[in-house]
Design a protein around this motif. Structure first.
Motif, PDB file in Angstrom:
ATOM      1  N   PRO A  48     -64.732   8.976 -19.655  1.00  0.00           N
ATOM      2  CA  PRO A  48     -65.318   8.009 -20.603  1.00  0.00           C
ATOM      3  C   PRO A  48     -65.047   6.573 -20.180  1.00  0.00           C
ATOM      4  N   GLY A  49     -66.126   5.774 -20.160  1.00  0.00           N
ATOM      5  CA  GLY A  49     -66.012   4.367 -19.800  1.00  0.00           C
ATOM      6  C   GLY A  49     -66.124   4.089 -18.320  1.00  0.00           C
ATOM      7  N   ALA A  50     -66.083   5.117 -17.483  1.00  0.00           N
ATOM      8  CA  ALA A  50     -66.070   4.904 -16.028  1.00  0.00           C
ATOM      9  C   ALA A  50     -67.330   4.209 -15.540  1.00  0.00           C
ATOM     10  N   LEU A  51     -68.487   4.586 -16.064  1.00  0.00           N
ATOM     11  CA  LEU A  51     -69.740   4.001 -15.594  1.00  0.00           C
ATOM     12  C   LEU A  51     -69.868   2.532 -15.978  1.00  0.00           C
ATOM     13  N   LEU A  59     -59.664  17.521 -18.216  1.00  0.00           N
ATOM     14  CA  LEU A  59     -60.917  17.399 -18.967  1.00  0.00           C
ATOM     15  C   LEU A  59     -62.102  17.039 -18.079  1.00  0.00           C
ATOM     16  N   TYR A  60     -61.843  16.282 -17.024  1.00  0.00           N
ATOM     17  CA  TYR A  60     -62.941  15.781 -16.199  1.00  0.00           C
ATOM     18  C   TYR A  60     -62.618  15.987 -14.726  1.00  0.00           C
ATOM     19  N   ALA A  61     -63.602  16.502 -13.988  1.00  0.00           N
ATOM     20  CA  ALA A  61     -63.389  16.804 -12.571  1.00  0.00           C
ATOM     21  C   ALA A  61     -63.865  15.669 -11.662  1.00  0.00           C
ATOM     22  N   GLN A  62     -64.812  14.854 -12.153  1.00  0.00           N
ATOM     23  CA  GLN A  62     -65.381  13.780 -11.353  1.00  0.00           C
ATOM     24  C   GLN A  62     -65.176  12.440 -12.059  1.00  0.00           C
ATOM     25  N   TRP A  63     -65.025  11.388 -11.291  1.00  0.00           N
ATOM     26  CA  TRP A  63     -64.744  10.076 -11.868  1.00  0.00           C
ATOM     27  C   TRP A  63     -65.838   9.612 -12.820  1.00  0.00           C
TER      28      TRP A  63
END
Length: 480
Positions: A173-176, A165-169
């Motif tokens: 969701p919630g990473a930032l 679903l996501y290529a970058q950290w």
């Protein structure tokens, strides 16, 4: 306790001869140190190749004896869950050599302790370091095997893998906010770098004309570690943070991640209670796991809580398939068989009736569940296991099927005598079905002890003997 060691004469790789062996030996390696067990890896050919499987065989034999002698099936199954969760393949020589120490000092010592400590004990043990190849991981050539299984199997679980679903950290969701919902491949690659330099003292050359000692012990090599900055689970790792700090920080992050609690509790309740755990039970156990994550006896508290959950469900709602060792133990105890393991021949049958202890090749460990464990591949072997014990096919001991019966009992009397010991309550419908299947009325007399043993064995091959509800034990893990 003795276990036979038997193998023909042969030659070492250098052409030197070693003699044939046929003798009963004590289970002397069960409490052996890592340095004692190191010689069983075959390094420098310090012993004949057939002898090198001895540590694994002793652990397997001891596990069967534990299953027979244990007062708490709950406790043994709880330990078995963690053994399978941190699965290692003991038929690989370098892994199998250290199994006695792994079983005692990693699995049994930590099964009722703290999960974060459990993680580190497994990560720094030669069994895991050899099995998932972290032993050779170093800066510039980081091996990702351990890091991937740490995320996917030991902690967060496959459901938390979000790379599709996501290529970058930053996109997770919630990473930032520093609380990513799951992990991606970047996390795995960076974690692999964090574990560089975690290795084993096995004589490997480390440059400058120097070599590691040959002890089998864990060692951290600063010269092999990738000290540059890293980012794992949206957390910044400072460069040159100190010996083992990077790897330990990864273990901290993984152990405390909410996905880990959910992944573990779903697996655990499925294993201990039933094959279809309710979300309510999972969430209840998850809360206890998280609330006590800093407690030294976190898993003991959790065991009591899961036992409480189990006690609210009727037995028919929490039937689990008996593992082969438990199946053998249940029959042995039911008929008071004076069990003798010394010839060791039964172990091959135990292994063919289900996944062998430490015999699952891939790191996810053997599957759980009724359909898989009672598949056609195993069911016949499970029945042979019971019948062989009943009729003493492997020299495991003879028992008296006529105990507490009048002389010359009928088939009906014989089978009725063993219904309650085998099933916990009278099961006349099973005895009647068995006598009919043998072309008997049940009123015929039976005097041949071999025939009597065969018939009771057939009775124990009934489908309902293959499963049982694991009786909750609120004092598990507290015994000396």
């Amino acid at each position: 306790m003795l276990l036979r060691e038997r193998y023909p004469a042969g030659k070492f790789k250098d052409g030197k001869d070693y003699p044939a062996v046929d003798e009963l030996k004590p289970l002397s390696l069960l409490n052996a140190s890592i340095s004692t067990l190191f010689q069983y890896t075959g390094k420098d050919e310090l012993m004949p190749p057939p002898e090198r499987s001895r540590p694994r065989k002793e652990v397997q034999a001891a596990a069967l004896l534990n299953a027979i002698q244990s007062k708490s099936y709950w406790e043994e199954e709880w330990v078995g869950f963690w053994r399978d969760h941190f699965s290692v393949y003991g038929y690989e020589q370098n892994v199998g050599a250290f199994l006695p120490h792994w079983e005692n000092e990693v699995i049994r010592k930590n099964a009722f302790g703290n999960f974060r400590q459990f993680l580190e004990a497994s990560a720094t043990h030669p069994c895991m370091l050899y099995y998932l190849n972290n032993k050779s991981s170093r800066a510039g050539s980081a091996n990702e095997n351990y890091a991937r299984e740490l995320f996917e199997l030991h902690t967060l679980g496959r459901d938390a893998y979000l790379n599709n679903l996501y290529a970058q950290w930053r996109e997770v969701p919630g990473a930032l906010q520093g609380k990513p919902k799951g992990y991606i491949d970047q996390d795995v690659y960076e974690a692999a770098r964090a574990f560089t330099g975690w290795t084993v003292e096995d004589g490997t050359g480390i440059g400058g004309g120097q070599s590691l000692p040959k002890t089998g012990q864990f060692i951290y090599l600063e010269s092999w570690h990738d000290n540059y900055q890293k980012r794992i689970l949206a957390t910044e790792f400072e460069p040159y943070s100190g010996p083992m700090k990077d790897g330990k920080k990864v273990l901290d992050l993984c152990a405390s991640h909410p996905a880990t609690a959910h992944h573990l509790m779903r697996k655990l309740i499925k294993r201990m209670i039933n094959d279809e755990p309710s979300e309510k039970m999972i969430q209840s156990a998850q809360a206890v796991f998280i609330d006590h994550r800093n407690s030294p006896n976190q898993l003991s508290i959790l065991s009591k809580h899961v036992a409480k959950l189990a006690s609210t469900i009727p037995e028919q709602g929490r039937q689990k398939v008996r593992k082969p060792m438990r199946l053998a133990a249940a029959f042995i105890n039911a008929v008071n068989l004076p069990f003798d393991i010394s010839e060791g021949k039964i172990m091959g049958q135990v292994e063919s009736a289900g996944p062998a202890l430490y015999g699952w090749v891939s790191p996810e460990g053997p599957p759980d569940g009724l359909q898989w464990n009672l598949s056609a591949a195993y069911l016949r072997q499970r029945m042979n296991l019971i019948q062989g014990l009943s009729e003493n096919w492997w020299g495991t001991g003879e028992w008296n099927p006529f105990s507490d019966l009048p002389p010359g009992p009928t088939y009906s009397q014989l089978l009725s005598r063993w219904e309650k010991p085998l099933f916990g309550r009278p099961r006349p419908e099973l005895s009647e079905a068995l006598t009919c299947s043998q072309g008997l009325t049940g009123f015929e007399r039976v005097s041949d002890i071999k025939v009597a043993r065969k018939m009771v064995g057939y009775l124990a091959c009934s489908p309902s003997f293959q499963t049982e509800a694991i009786e909750p034990d609120f004092s598990a893990g507290e015994r000396a």
